[in-house]
Write an enzyme that holds these catalytic residues in place. Sequence first.
Site, PDB file in Angstrom:
ATOM      1  N   ASP A  12       0.832  -1.203   0.000  1.00 33.22           N
ATOM      2  CA  ASP A  12       0.000   0.000   0.000  1.00 33.22           C
ATOM      3  C   ASP A  12       0.868   1.255   0.000  1.00 33.22           C
ATOM      4  O   ASP A  12       1.978   1.248   0.533  1.00 33.22           O
ATOM      5  CB  ASP A  12      -0.893  -0.042   1.250  1.00 33.22           C
ATOM      6  CG  ASP A  12      -2.112   0.851   1.099  1.00 33.22           C
ATOM      7  OD1 ASP A  12      -2.356   1.368  -0.014  1.00 33.22           O
ATOM      8  OD2 ASP A  12      -2.826   1.036   2.097  1.00 33.22           O
ATOM      9  N   GLY A  13       0.320   2.312  -0.577  1.00 35.99           N
ATOM     10  CA  GLY A  13       0.968   3.625  -0.484  1.00 35.99           C
ATOM     11  C   GLY A  13       1.618   4.114  -1.776  1.00 35.99           C
ATOM     12  O   GLY A  13       2.282   5.146  -1.769  1.00 35.99           O
ATOM     13  N   ASN A  14       1.390   3.409  -2.879  1.00 33.13           N
ATOM     14  CA  ASN A  14       1.966   3.869  -4.157  1.00 33.13           C
ATOM     15  C   ASN A  14       1.416   5.245  -4.541  1.00 33.13           C
ATOM     16  O   ASN A  14       2.150   6.120  -4.996  1.00 33.13           O
ATOM     17  CB  ASN A  14       1.598   2.910  -5.303  1.00 33.13           C
ATOM     18  CG  ASN A  14       2.209   1.542  -5.141  1.00 33.13           C
ATOM     19  OD1 ASN A  14       3.093   1.352  -4.332  1.00 33.13           O
ATOM     20  ND2 ASN A  14       1.722   0.582  -5.917  1.00 33.13           N
ATOM     21  N   TRP A  23       2.792   7.967  -2.337  1.00 30.52           N
ATOM     22  CA  TRP A  23       4.207   8.176  -2.677  1.00 30.52           C
ATOM     23  C   TRP A  23       4.302   9.135  -3.867  1.00 30.52           C
ATOM     24  O   TRP A  23       5.116  10.064  -3.877  1.00 30.52           O
ATOM     25  CB  TRP A  23       4.853   6.828  -3.028  1.00 30.52           C
ATOM     26  CG  TRP A  23       6.314   6.893  -3.357  1.00 30.52           C
ATOM     27  CD1 TRP A  23       7.360   6.708  -2.504  1.00 30.52           C
ATOM     28  CD2 TRP A  23       6.893   7.162  -4.654  1.00 30.52           C
ATOM     29  NE1 TRP A  23       8.550   6.855  -3.169  1.00 30.52           N
ATOM     30  CE2 TRP A  23       8.296   7.125  -4.487  1.00 30.52           C
ATOM     31  CE3 TRP A  23       6.374   7.427  -5.915  1.00 30.52           C
ATOM     32  CZ2 TRP A  23       9.175   7.345  -5.548  1.00 30.52           C
ATOM     33  CZ3 TRP A  23       7.252   7.666  -6.974  1.00 30.52           C
ATOM     34  CH2 TRP A  23       8.638   7.613  -6.775  1.00 30.52           C
ATOM     35  N   SER A  64      -6.751  -5.882  -5.866  1.00 30.71           N
ATOM     36  CA  SER A  64      -7.874  -6.500  -5.148  1.00 30.71           C
ATOM     37  C   SER A  64      -9.131  -6.443  -6.010  1.00 30.71           C
ATOM     38  O   SER A  64      -9.201  -5.665  -6.974  1.00 30.71           O
ATOM     39  CB  SER A  64      -8.117  -5.759  -3.832  1.00 30.71           C
ATOM     40  OG  SER A  64      -8.685  -4.496  -4.094  1.00 30.71           O
ATOM     41  N   THR A  65     -10.137  -7.234  -5.636  1.00 31.50           N
ATOM     42  CA  THR A  65     -11.404  -7.203  -6.383  1.00 31.50           C
ATOM     43  C   THR A  65     -11.980  -5.779  -6.327  1.00 31.50           C
ATOM     44  O   THR A  65     -12.617  -5.331  -7.283  1.00 31.50           O
ATOM     45  CB  THR A  65     -12.414  -8.215  -5.791  1.00 31.50           C
ATOM     46  OG1 THR A  65     -12.366  -8.132  -4.357  1.00 31.50           O
ATOM     47  CG2 THR A  65     -12.101  -9.634  -6.187  1.00 31.50           C
ATOM     48  N   GLU A  66     -11.698  -5.060  -5.245  1.00 31.53           N
ATOM     49  CA  GLU A  66     -12.233  -3.694  -5.094  1.00 31.53           C
ATOM     50  C   GLU A  66     -11.486  -2.695  -6.000  1.00 31.53           C
ATOM     51  O   GLU A  66     -12.031  -1.663  -6.367  1.00 31.53           O
ATOM     52  CB  GLU A  66     -12.111  -3.212  -3.632  1.00 31.53           C
ATOM     53  CG  GLU A  66     -13.059  -3.895  -2.656  1.00 31.53           C
ATOM     54  CD  GLU A  66     -12.652  -5.332  -2.323  1.00 31.53           C
ATOM     55  OE1 GLU A  66     -11.444  -5.642  -2.360  1.00 31.53           O
ATOM     56  OE2 GLU A  66     -13.557  -6.144  -2.056  1.00 31.53           O
ATOM     57  N   ASN A  67     -10.232  -3.013  -6.343  1.00 32.43           N
ATOM     58  CA  ASN A  67      -9.445  -2.074  -7.155  1.00 32.43           C
ATOM     59  C   ASN A  67     -10.036  -1.848  -8.552  1.00 32.43           C
ATOM     60  O   ASN A  67      -9.724  -0.859  -9.211  1.00 32.43           O
ATOM     61  CB  ASN A  67      -7.985  -2.551  -7.299  1.00 32.43           C
ATOM     62  CG  ASN A  67      -7.179  -2.435  -6.030  1.00 32.43           C
ATOM     63  OD1 ASN A  67      -6.223  -3.167  -5.803  1.00 32.43           O
ATOM     64  ND2 ASN A  67      -7.545  -1.496  -5.175  1.00 32.43           N
TER      65      ASN A  67
HETATM   66  C1  FPP Z   1      -2.349   0.087  -3.191  1.00 30.07           C
HETATM   67  O1  FPP Z   1      -1.739   1.358  -2.986  1.00 30.07           O
HETATM   68  C2  FPP Z   1      -1.628  -0.591  -4.245  1.00 30.07           C
HETATM   69  C3  FPP Z   1      -2.208  -1.067  -5.368  1.00 30.07           C
HETATM   70  C4  FPP Z   1      -3.650  -0.967  -5.642  1.00 30.07           C
HETATM   71  C5  FPP Z   1      -1.385  -1.689  -6.432  1.00 30.07           C
HETATM   72  C6  FPP Z   1      -0.193  -2.488  -5.963  1.00 30.07           C
HETATM   73  C7  FPP Z   1       0.607  -2.840  -7.128  1.00 30.07           C
HETATM   74  C8  FPP Z   1       1.949  -2.810  -7.190  1.00 30.07           C
HETATM   75  C9  FPP Z   1       2.833  -2.483  -6.042  1.00 30.07           C
HETATM   76  C10 FPP Z   1       2.617  -3.145  -8.487  1.00 30.07           C
HETATM   77  C11 FPP Z   1       2.840  -4.625  -8.561  1.00 30.07           C
HETATM   78  C12 FPP Z   1       3.485  -4.949  -9.846  1.00 30.07           C
HETATM   79  C13 FPP Z   1       3.616  -6.179 -10.327  1.00 30.07           C
HETATM   80  C14 FPP Z   1       4.341  -6.318 -11.594  1.00 30.07           C
HETATM   81  C15 FPP Z   1       3.090  -7.364  -9.674  1.00 30.07           C
HETATM   82  P1  FPP Z   1      -2.509   2.670  -3.420  1.00 30.07           P
HETATM   83  O2  FPP Z   1      -2.156   2.999  -4.795  1.00 30.07           O
HETATM   84  O3  FPP Z   1      -3.948   2.497  -3.105  1.00 30.07           O
HETATM   85  O4  FPP Z   1      -1.846   3.733  -2.495  1.00 30.07           O
HETATM   86  P2  FPP Z   1      -2.546   4.921  -1.726  1.00 30.07           P
HETATM   87  O5  FPP Z   1      -3.260   4.285  -0.554  1.00 30.07           O
HETATM   88  O6  FPP Z   1      -1.386   5.737  -1.302  1.00 30.07           O
HETATM   89  O7  FPP Z   1      -3.454   5.631  -2.670  1.00 30.07           O
END
Ligand code: FPP
Length: 227
Positions: free
Chosen positions: A12-14, A17, A57-60
């Site tokens: 979590d946290g992309n 970031w 996730s299914t919610e994503n």
């Molecule tokens: C949740 O953080 C993260 C996701 C919905 C995606 C996770 C995916 C990856 C780390 C890439 C994986 C790549 C491969 C090739 C398997 P968020 O984006 O909801 O963060 P936020 O809470 O800060 O908005």
Amino acid sequence: MILPTHIGFIMDGNGRWAKKRGLPRKLGHREGAKAFKKCADYCRELGIQHATFYAFSTENQKRPSDEVEALLRLFDEYLDDIREMKSKNVRLRFIGDLSFFSDKTREKMLEAENATAKNTGFTCCLALNYGGRDEILHAVRRLVTEGCNLSALDESAFGDFLYTKGLPDVDLIVRTGGEQRLSNFLIWQAAYAEYYYTDTFFPDFGKKELDKALAEFAERNRRFGGL
Ligand code: FPP
């Protein structure tokens, strides 16, 4: 040091970031993908046998289409490069409701699973369009359709109907990004798991942080053994 046999990651946290740097969320996911590869590699180097990464996730699905498309592109790019996995003795697994993905992507997943099925060094399991409740429902539907013998149904037999069939229960769940929730991740398999969270956003999650989580896990386990 006692290591988990199976570790789960809630990455979590992309988005945060990226926001912190004034960048689009999809760039956060791209950095997250780099962190994921490094993290999987480090788990393997350390001798952890299995790791499951919650990548979608299914919610994503409900997210804006350009963000979902950016994530799907990252998964596809990863699938295009499985040669490395073969040479590193890595077995790939994909769990979740994969009917969400295109035929082409699903074929690539199946090919990757088949091509690495005999690898024994490390299992890298990707949870894609995954939800724990969805997984349990899917298992129950199969049990009913396939006419299961209810008197022989115990926890282990039920586990064979889950997407994670063949994988041991998860011993440690690590979540980045500061939240302290399980968010529908491996809810059956995490029944006895230790939970570790950090405020670090996933793109910044590296070896030092994982070492810290593993040290804490070993400590908790040691106390347990001493009782
Ligand atoms: C949740 O953080 C993260 C996701 C919905 C995606 C996770 C995916 C990856 C780390 C890439 C994986 C790549 C491969 C090739 C398997 P968020 O984006 O909801 O963060 P936020 O809470 O800060 O908005």
